[in-house]
Design a protein around this motif. Structure first.
Motif, PDB file in Angstrom:
ATOM      1  N   UNK A 131       0.816  -1.202   0.000  1.00 54.16           N
ATOM      2  CA  UNK A 131       0.000   0.000   0.000  1.00 54.16           C
ATOM      3  C   UNK A 131       0.855   1.259   0.000  1.00 54.16           C
ATOM      4  N   UNK A 132       0.234   2.330  -0.463  1.00 52.33           N
ATOM      5  CA  UNK A 132       0.991   3.553  -0.668  1.00 52.33           C
ATOM      6  C   UNK A 132       1.521   4.153   0.628  1.00 52.33           C
ATOM      7  N   UNK A 133       0.702   4.243   1.646  1.00 51.61           N
ATOM      8  CA  UNK A 133       1.192   4.887   2.861  1.00 51.61           C
ATOM      9  C   UNK A 133       0.770   4.105   4.111  1.00 51.61           C
ATOM     10  N   UNK A 134       1.246   4.608   5.248  1.00 52.52           N
ATOM     11  CA  UNK A 134       1.040   3.861   6.492  1.00 52.52           C
ATOM     12  C   UNK A 134      -0.442   3.713   6.829  1.00 52.52           C
ATOM     13  N   UNK A 135      -1.222   4.763   6.542  1.00 53.48           N
ATOM     14  CA  UNK A 135      -2.651   4.695   6.869  1.00 53.48           C
ATOM     15  C   UNK A 135      -3.321   3.593   6.051  1.00 53.48           C
ATOM     16  N   UNK A 136      -2.996   3.538   4.750  1.00 55.12           N
ATOM     17  CA  UNK A 136      -3.574   2.493   3.894  1.00 55.12           C
ATOM     18  C   UNK A 136      -3.137   1.118   4.374  1.00 55.12           C
ATOM     19  N   UNK A 137      -1.897   1.070   4.781  1.00 55.60           N
ATOM     20  CA  UNK A 137      -1.341  -0.194   5.252  1.00 55.60           C
ATOM     21  C   UNK A 137      -2.147  -0.737   6.431  1.00 55.60           C
ATOM     22  N   UNK A 138      -2.440   0.158   7.350  1.00 55.58           N
ATOM     23  CA  UNK A 138      -3.218  -0.254   8.517  1.00 55.58           C
ATOM     24  C   UNK A 138      -4.637  -0.646   8.119  1.00 55.58           C
ATOM     25  N   UNK A 139      -5.219   0.172   7.223  1.00 59.56           N
ATOM     26  CA  UNK A 139      -6.583  -0.127   6.787  1.00 59.56           C
ATOM     27  C   UNK A 139      -6.649  -1.475   6.079  1.00 59.56           C
ATOM     28  N   UNK A 140      -5.580  -1.762   5.332  1.00 65.22           N
ATOM     29  CA  UNK A 140      -5.564  -3.023   4.578  1.00 65.22           C
ATOM     30  C   UNK A 140      -5.550  -4.251   5.477  1.00 65.22           C
ATOM     31  N   UNK A 141      -5.218  -4.038   6.746  1.00 67.77           N
ATOM     32  CA  UNK A 141      -5.223  -5.179   7.666  1.00 67.77           C
ATOM     33  C   UNK A 141      -6.641  -5.696   7.873  1.00 67.77           C
ATOM     34  N   UNK A 142      -7.605  -4.810   7.658  1.00 65.86           N
ATOM     35  CA  UNK A 142      -8.989  -5.199   7.898  1.00 65.86           C
ATOM     36  C   UNK A 142      -9.687  -5.484   6.572  1.00 65.86           C
ATOM     37  N   UNK A 143     -10.036  -6.714   6.324  1.00 64.99           N
ATOM     38  CA  UNK A 143     -10.693  -7.019   5.050  1.00 64.99           C
ATOM     39  C   UNK A 143     -12.142  -6.531   5.064  1.00 64.99           C
ATOM     40  N   UNK A 144     -12.604  -6.074   3.899  1.00 67.58           N
ATOM     41  CA  UNK A 144     -14.015  -5.667   3.832  1.00 67.58           C
ATOM     42  C   UNK A 144     -14.898  -6.890   3.841  1.00 67.58           C
ATOM     43  N   UNK A 145     -14.367  -7.953   3.224  1.00 68.32           N
ATOM     44  CA  UNK A 145     -15.156  -9.166   3.116  1.00 68.32           C
ATOM     45  C   UNK A 145     -14.286 -10.353   3.544  1.00 68.32           C
ATOM     46  N   UNK A 325      12.829 -15.542   4.850  1.00 65.49           N
ATOM     47  CA  UNK A 325      12.857 -14.361   3.972  1.00 65.49           C
ATOM     48  C   UNK A 325      14.291 -14.158   3.472  1.00 65.49           C
ATOM     49  N   UNK A 326      15.272 -14.350   4.364  1.00 64.25           N
ATOM     50  CA  UNK A 326      16.679 -14.213   3.945  1.00 64.25           C
ATOM     51  C   UNK A 326      17.027 -15.267   2.898  1.00 64.25           C
ATOM     52  N   UNK A 327      16.588 -16.498   3.142  1.00 62.00           N
ATOM     53  CA  UNK A 327      16.891 -17.588   2.199  1.00 62.00           C
ATOM     54  C   UNK A 327      16.320 -17.295   0.813  1.00 62.00           C
ATOM     55  N   UNK A 328      15.085 -16.783   0.790  1.00 61.60           N
ATOM     56  CA  UNK A 328      14.428 -16.567  -0.491  1.00 61.60           C
ATOM     57  C   UNK A 328      14.731 -15.191  -1.091  1.00 61.60           C
ATOM     58  N   UNK A 329      15.613 -14.465  -0.416  1.00 60.01           N
ATOM     59  CA  UNK A 329      15.985 -13.161  -0.944  1.00 60.01           C
ATOM     60  C   UNK A 329      14.841 -12.169  -0.929  1.00 60.01           C
ATOM     61  N   UNK A 330      13.894 -12.344   0.010  1.00 58.78           N
ATOM     62  CA  UNK A 330      12.799 -11.378   0.114  1.00 58.78           C
ATOM     63  C   UNK A 330      13.245 -10.279   1.072  1.00 58.78           C
ATOM     64  N   UNK A 331      13.374  -9.073   0.543  1.00 56.71           N
ATOM     65  CA  UNK A 331      13.798  -7.950   1.383  1.00 56.71           C
ATOM     66  C   UNK A 331      12.612  -7.379   2.119  1.00 56.71           C
ATOM     67  N   UNK A 332      12.636  -7.459   3.422  1.00 60.99           N
ATOM     68  CA  UNK A 332      11.489  -6.947   4.178  1.00 60.99           C
ATOM     69  C   UNK A 332      11.792  -5.531   4.654  1.00 60.99           C
ATOM     70  N   UNK A 333      10.837  -4.628   4.448  1.00 65.65           N
ATOM     71  CA  UNK A 333      11.050  -3.285   4.988  1.00 65.65           C
ATOM     72  C   UNK A 333      10.632  -3.254   6.460  1.00 65.65           C
ATOM     73  N   UNK A 334      10.820  -2.100   7.080  1.00 66.06           N
ATOM     74  CA  UNK A 334      10.559  -2.003   8.518  1.00 66.06           C
ATOM     75  C   UNK A 334       9.105  -2.334   8.851  1.00 66.06           C
ATOM     76  N   UNK A 335       8.199  -1.861   7.982  1.00 70.74           N
ATOM     77  CA  UNK A 335       6.775  -2.117   8.204  1.00 70.74           C
ATOM     78  C   UNK A 335       6.487  -3.617   8.197  1.00 70.74           C
ATOM     79  N   UNK A 336       7.134  -4.326   7.251  1.00 65.57           N
ATOM     80  CA  UNK A 336       6.892  -5.775   7.173  1.00 65.57           C
ATOM     81  C   UNK A 336       7.497  -6.501   8.378  1.00 65.57           C
ATOM     82  N   UNK A 337       8.635  -5.974   8.854  1.00 64.95           N
ATOM     83  CA  UNK A 337       9.225  -6.592  10.057  1.00 64.95           C
ATOM     84  C   UNK A 337       8.318  -6.356  11.255  1.00 64.95           C
ATOM     85  N   UNK A 338       7.703  -5.161  11.290  1.00 65.37           N
ATOM     86  CA  UNK A 338       6.761  -4.884  12.384  1.00 65.37           C
ATOM     87  C   UNK A 338       5.560  -5.826  12.268  1.00 65.37           C
TER      88      UNK A 338
END
Ligand code: ASP
Length: 417
Positions: A131-145, A325-338
């Motif tokens: 998601x574009x920003x932190x607010x969207x990121x948080x909102x995306x945690x809640x599915x509409x359906x 994630x390290x094995x598969x070369x997936x770079x996690x940003x701080x938000x994903x680590x949180x």
């Protein structure tokens, strides 16, 4: 032979055979055998296991929350238990994440092994939401359906839905929701039964995977796995002997040596059985007789804690997610680590206190940060030993919280050294 011995047997046999094939230089016939026989068996096992994730995660989280809330009747004791559970579990996950980030046992994992692993599972990894920003990121945690979330493999959304649904059940009260809770208990039990059945295939599935990978790539793979296991055990040991010691000494009114001496019996049982639930009767006895915690406090903290306070499991889930994630070369940003931190703490709540109970939750965490769930196959062969170690922390953590709450309530009896 018991189940876990067979899995270890499968791992060792697969690794030995694989290394022998690797050393002899694989021929075309052998490659065909690996492609057409060995690899599909690993895939079959993984698909079956993955099938159980959804019902298991939903039902266990809903039940976990409702158990905590039952406890809400106990008022103050419940609030203190919950607060300590979240804080101490948070510390344990942070310890694990720090260790795995510092030592990075998955870095340098051979790219060709990574690709072979993904091919061996061919399960689509859920792409990480971007998601574009932190607010969207948080909102995306809640599915509409929630049904769409389930169909799309949005496990994170589903976990939040389950959590909130559990709270809804609590608000509605026991009387009106008793039947519904029975249904979720049924779903949970049936899913665990299904997992038990699938795990019968584990020795073969794990053996085939390890055979496939070591035959193609030799030792390198095993070295990474050993590094990972060392990080898990090291971080667990730190949490057990440094964090728990400091907490019991500072707030429990007892020396760390004394605490470990008195909890020895429960720790040994946890190590031997790999199950917090099976260890519960011993923990209850230790809590009352050896630690002198008031019976009502001990009973409450330990029964809820056996499934809802799992420090070792949460730490392990965090470390494993980052290692893979390290094995598969997936770079996690701080938000994903949180996100991993949050999910691992939730994982501690939603994991059944049975051997290998954390596996479905781990797959859910991997899916939600975009790490291929096939990685689970990689760690399964050494999982039983790690399970024994993390269960010790799960049980000791419950006893620690019982001591702290007992003292906080000002009702702990004095213990004689
Ligand atoms: N075996 C653990 C327990 O019973 C759960 C797990 O981490 O798999 O506490």
């Amino acid at each position: 032979m018991t189940g876990h011995r067979k899995i270890i047997g499968g791992f060792v046999a697969g690794a030995a055979l694989g290394l022998a094939i690797h050393a002899s230089g694989s021929t075309q016939a052998l490659t065909g055998f690996l492609d057409w026989v060995v690899q599909p068996v690993g895939r079959l096992f993984l698909r079956l296991l993955f099938m159980s994730v959804l019902p298991l995660v939903v039902s266990s989280l809903i039940l976990g929350v409702s158990e905590m809330g039952d406890a809400a009747r106990l008022g103050r004791v419940a609030v203190k238990t919950l607060a300590l559970t979240v804080v101490v579990t948070g510390i344990s996950v942070l310890t694990g994440l720090f260790a795995v980030e510092l030592l990075r046992p998955g870095t340098g994992f051979p790219v060709d092994v990574r690709e072979a692993l993904i091919k061996s599972g061919t399960l689509p990894a859920t792409p990480p939401a971007a998601p574009a920003n932190a607010a969207d990121r948080l909102l995306n945690l809640l599915p509409q359906n929630p049904f769409k979330a389930a169909a799309d493999g949005d496990v994170l959304g589903l976990m939040f839905f389950s959590l909130l649904f559990g709270v809804g059940i609590l608000m509605a009260g026991r009387e009106k929701t008793a039947t519904l809770l029975k249904v979720f208990e049924g779903i949970f039990e049936a899913s665990m039964g299904f997992v038990g059945l699938v795990m019968k295939l584990a020795p073969l599935g794990v053996g085939c995977l390890v055979l496939n990978l070591t035959a193609r790539f030799g030792y390198e793979l095993l070295a990474h796995l050993l590094g990972y296991a060392a990080v898990v055990v090291g971080a667990l040991a730190f949490h057990q002997f440094v964090t728990y010691s400091a907490l019991v000494q500072a707030f429990g009114g007892m020396s760390a040596v004394d605490f470990f001496r008195r909890t020895r019996e429960a720790m040994i049982t946890a190590f031997g059985t790999s199950s917090s639930s099976v260890t519960l009767p011993i923990s209850l006895k230790v809590c009352e007789e050896d630690l002198k915690v008031p019976r009502d406090v001990g009973r409450f903290v330990l029964t809820v804690g056996a499934s809802a306070n799992q420090n070792g499991t949460a730490l392990y889930e965090g470390v494993t997610a980052l290692f893979l994630a390290q094995c598969f070369g997936v770079d996690l940003n701080l938000g994903q680590k949180a996100t991993v931190l949050m999910l691992a703490v939730l994982g501690g709540v939603g994991t059944a206190g049975v051997p290998g109970g954390s596996l479905p939750m781990l797959m859910a965490i991997l899916g939600s940060i975009g790490v291929p769930v096939e990685g689970v196959l990689l760690i399964l062969g050494i999982d039983r030993f790690l399970d024994m170690c993390r269960t010790v922390l799960n049980v000791t953590g419950d006893l620690l919280i019982a001591v702290l709450v007992g003292r906080w309530e000002g009702r702990a009896r004095r213990v004689q050294a």
